[in-house]
Every structure is written in C-alpha cells, then in structure tokens.
Design a protein around this motif. Structure first.
Motif, PDB file in Angstrom:
ATOM      1  N   SER A 322      34.267  38.631  38.441  1.00 36.72           N
ATOM      2  CA  SER A 322      33.411  37.470  38.623  1.00 36.72           C
ATOM      3  C   SER A 322      33.766  36.449  37.550  1.00 36.72           C
ATOM      4  O   SER A 322      34.619  36.705  36.690  1.00 36.72           O
ATOM      5  CB  SER A 322      31.931  37.859  38.540  1.00 36.72           C
ATOM      6  OG  SER A 322      31.106  36.761  38.895  1.00 36.72           O
ATOM      7  N   LYS A 333      24.554  30.491  40.333  1.00 32.36           N
ATOM      8  CA  LYS A 333      24.624  31.919  40.618  1.00 32.36           C
ATOM      9  C   LYS A 333      26.059  32.284  40.971  1.00 32.36           C
ATOM     10  O   LYS A 333      26.707  31.582  41.735  1.00 32.36           O
ATOM     11  CB  LYS A 333      23.696  32.269  41.778  1.00 32.36           C
ATOM     12  CG  LYS A 333      23.677  33.760  42.108  1.00 32.36           C
ATOM     13  CD  LYS A 333      22.762  34.053  43.289  1.00 32.36           C
ATOM     14  CE  LYS A 333      22.792  35.538  43.632  1.00 32.36           C
ATOM     15  NZ  LYS A 333      21.936  35.853  44.809  1.00 32.36           N
ATOM     16  N   TYR A 334      26.538  33.382  40.405  1.00 29.43           N
ATOM     17  CA  TYR A 334      27.929  33.779  40.617  1.00 29.43           C
ATOM     18  C   TYR A 334      27.992  35.185  41.203  1.00 29.43           C
ATOM     19  O   TYR A 334      27.391  36.119  40.669  1.00 29.43           O
ATOM     20  CB  TYR A 334      28.706  33.721  39.305  1.00 29.43           C
ATOM     21  CG  TYR A 334      28.835  32.313  38.765  1.00 29.43           C
ATOM     22  CD1 TYR A 334      29.870  31.488  39.185  1.00 29.43           C
ATOM     23  CD2 TYR A 334      27.904  31.815  37.861  1.00 29.43           C
ATOM     24  CE1 TYR A 334      29.988  30.191  38.701  1.00 29.43           C
ATOM     25  CE2 TYR A 334      28.005  30.522  37.377  1.00 29.43           C
ATOM     26  CZ  TYR A 334      29.051  29.710  37.797  1.00 29.43           C
ATOM     27  OH  TYR A 334      29.165  28.430  37.327  1.00 29.43           O
ATOM     28  N   ASP A 335      28.697  35.330  42.298  1.00 30.86           N
ATOM     29  CA  ASP A 335      28.866  36.620  42.948  1.00 30.86           C
ATOM     30  C   ASP A 335      30.010  37.395  42.308  1.00 30.86           C
ATOM     31  O   ASP A 335      30.882  36.832  41.646  1.00 30.86           O
ATOM     32  CB  ASP A 335      29.169  36.437  44.438  1.00 30.86           C
ATOM     33  CG  ASP A 335      27.995  35.827  45.187  1.00 30.86           C
ATOM     34  OD1 ASP A 335      26.847  36.112  44.798  1.00 30.86           O
ATOM     35  OD2 ASP A 335      28.243  35.071  46.151  1.00 30.86           O
ATOM     36  N   GLU A 336      29.981  38.704  42.537  1.00 32.19           N
ATOM     37  CA  GLU A 336      31.117  39.545  42.168  1.00 32.19           C
ATOM     38  C   GLU A 336      31.976  39.773  43.405  1.00 32.19           C
ATOM     39  O   GLU A 336      31.467  39.808  44.527  1.00 32.19           O
ATOM     40  CB  GLU A 336      30.645  40.898  41.619  1.00 32.19           C
ATOM     41  CG  GLU A 336      30.053  40.821  40.229  1.00 32.19           C
ATOM     42  CD  GLU A 336      29.859  42.209  39.632  1.00 32.19           C
ATOM     43  OE1 GLU A 336      29.708  43.167  40.413  1.00 32.19           O
ATOM     44  OE2 GLU A 336      29.868  42.325  38.394  1.00 32.19           O
TER      45      GLU A 336
END
Length: 363
Positions: A322, A333-336
């Motif tokens: 990420s 917001k940051y996704d993996e």
C-alpha cells in the motif's frame, strides 16, 4: 481589410497500457510543452558495493531524483560480470535460431504463468498494430527447479512446476545459460532494492520482509528488423514489478523508447557496461505516484536483429502493498493490494494473444 483566422491545432495523442488499463497522453509542442526529460540519466553504481553507508546514501539521492523525474536510468558499472552477459546473449541468439517445433514444445499458452516460448505476433499491446513483432522466452521463480534452492514446504503456492524447458538435445545449452544470468541479476536486484529504500528515506532493509521469495522473471526477447513503420516490436506499456533491469544488444539505431510528459518518445540506446533500469507499478503504487512507472515501447527500425534480456523483480507473491506513510495525504483512505493477484491480472492482460481473441482456436 481581410483577416486570417488561426486554425486551432489538432490534438494528437499517444496510446498505451498503464497498469493494464488503456491510457493516452496528449502530444504537447511549442508553448504548450511542459518541462520534462529528453534523455535517460546515467548513474555510476559502483557505490552500491561500498561498505560506507554514506556512499550508498549519496547513490540513493541520485537514484531517487531519476525515479521522480524520469522513471528510467542507466545503471553504469553495475558489477555483473561481462562474461555472464556475453554468454547469455550467445545462448539466447542460439535458442531463437532453433527450429520452430523445438521452441513450440514449451509454448507459453500451456501454463497459467505464461512461462516458455512466445511466437511472433502473439502479443498485441497496441491494438492499432497487427501484433508485437517479437518472439520471446519467459522463466521465473519456481520452487521445483533445483537451481533456485527454494523451500517448497514453506511455499505451498509454488509446489507445482511453473517453468517450461525444452527437452530436445539441441536446446540443452539454454537452461544453464539462463540460470547463470538469473542468479547474477537476482543478487544485484536485492542490493538495488536497498538503494530504492534509502532513496525513499527509509531504512535500507525496509522492503526485505516482503521480498524474501520475490516473484522474478527473465524474459529473453528477439526483435527482427521492422520493415514497416506500422509495426512495433512491443507496444507502449508500463511494467508490473518493483523494477526492471534490461540488458540490450548493441544496434546502430536505438530501438527502446520511453515516453516523456509531452508525449514525445525519447530513445534509449545501448550503453556499454550498463543496464537500463526502470521502476514499475509497485514502486509507483507505494509512493502514491510520486515515482514514475514510465511508459515505454520497442521499435526496431535499424535493419538489424535485436536481442534483449529484461529481468523483472517483484515483491513476494503472498505479500500486500500500500502507499507508504510518508506519501499519504491527510484524510485519504488507502487500500492494500495483493501482489500475486495484481501481478496475475496484469500478466493475463499482457499475455492474452490476439489470436485467441480472434477465435483462431489456438496457435
């Protein structure tokens, strides 16, 4: 009194694959042009072997600047033995001169990972062409190949063979030659990953825990001379790994080209004692796009046979990545991303043959 109206300039675009998705970039000239690169920088890599951390940090600063501004650089004086490179190029040329039936025994459509031989025009990254004018051979991480000495019992997802090797006696030379190159490039890549970490103001071994058993590929490629400007050796695309190291044969006219911010193709000629290095999708991802996974292509128009041996170095297949904390924006917001899933999706897009798409029923 008559007046002449200035006709608006027609917009032209360059089309490419970026992250497995079709993209385009407008060609900018004159007052519309942006500040961008017009050549690929050269970086002396001797400091990568220094015991002095300060030397490696200084090298990392130069590497970081190239990654932010270009996405490509020449790794000069890389330390890999020239004998290994020369021997591998000799073996690669010899392999591609073998009879077609010997090569087609290990056709890449026989495996999920698309390992083995790819015939001419079977790839098609640029839909405006008849296909990529090249043939290739792909191998990579495989715990069932004894040369790699990987712990199969710790890697259940690698318990079945991934690589294909031709069985005909006339091709017996190929596997040991490619593995000699593979081992040397893997060792250098591990060192280089540490330099990338330092360039991101991280501890040198920051990425080691997700690169213990990295996904890796050697892709030997043969590009015949292009007889038509409508052809392309390989269509415009980005790579899907941490980074790629490219050994390319010498040709009078450069074949590898990289795309700058103005939509202009910049040639990348052969340089002695150097690899061409380009960062790829995973380093672009973890930096939130601050580092460039630069679009590139091959057009072999100089009338010579061309060979190249890119080495692709990726995180572990079961790792997740990420955006790094230092590159995150407040409130976002940051996704993996699962490395193996992303890699396989890109692989399917990039290796799906247009022969299949046209319903030919196979190769």
């Amino acid at each position: 009194m008559s007046t002449t109206k200035t006709q608006p300039q027609k917009k032209t675009y360059v089309h490419y694959h970026d992250g497995g998705v079709l993209g385009k970039r407008r060609v900018l000239t004159g007052n519309a042009a942006k500040p961008t690169f017009n050549e690929v920088p050269k970086i002396d890599m001797q400091r990568i072997y220094s015991d002095n951390l300060g030397d490696r940090e200084q090298l990392a600063k130069e590497v970081g600047e190239a990654c932010r501004n270009v996405g490509f650089f020449y790794a000069v004086n890389h330390g890999v033995e020239e004998r290994i490179l020369d021997d591998t190029f000799t073996a690669v040329k010899r392999f591609f001169h073998l009879p077609t039936e010997v090569k087609m025994e290990v056709h890449n459509q026989k495996t999920e990972k698309f390992r083995g031989y790819e015939a001419f025009l079977e790839g098609k990254l640029d839909p405006s062409t008849r296909g990529d004018l090249k043939e290739g051979f792909l191998m990579g991480e495989d715990a069932t190949d004894p040369e790699q000495n990987l712990p199969v019992h710790h890697l259940p997802f690698m318990s079945t063979p991934r690589n294909q090797w031709p069985s005909h006696p006339t091709a017996a030379f190929f596997r040991p030659a490619l593995y000699s190159y593979y081992a040397a490039m893997l060792t250098f890549s591990r060192r280089l990953l540490g330099i990338f970490a330092l360039a991101l103001d991280l501890p040198e071994h920051h990425f080691d825990h997700i690169t213990q058993h990295p996904m890796t590929n050697v892709r030997a490629v043969h590009y015949p001379p292009q007889l038509s400007d409508a052809d392309v050796g390989i269509g415009a695309h980005t790579d899907f790994c941490w980074f790629t190291l490219v050994s390319q044969s010498r040709t009078a006219e450069p074949a590898l080209e990289v795309l700058n911010a103005n939509g202009i193709w910049v040639p990348v000629p052969h340089e002695p004692h150097s690899f061409v290095v380009n960062i790829a999708d995973f380093l672009k991802l973890v930096t939130g796009g601050a580092w460039m996974s630069t679009v590139h292509r091959v057009r072999n128009r100089g009338g010579e046979e061309r060979y190249s041996m890119p080495f692709f170095f990726s995180p572990d297949e079961d790792a997740t990545v990420s955006v790094l904390e230092g590159y995150r924006k407040s409130g976002e917001k940051y996704d993996e991303f699962g490395v193996g899933e992303y890699f396989q999706n890109r692989l399917v897009v990039d290796r799906r043959t247009h022969l299949e798409a046209e319903g030919s029923g196979g190769y």
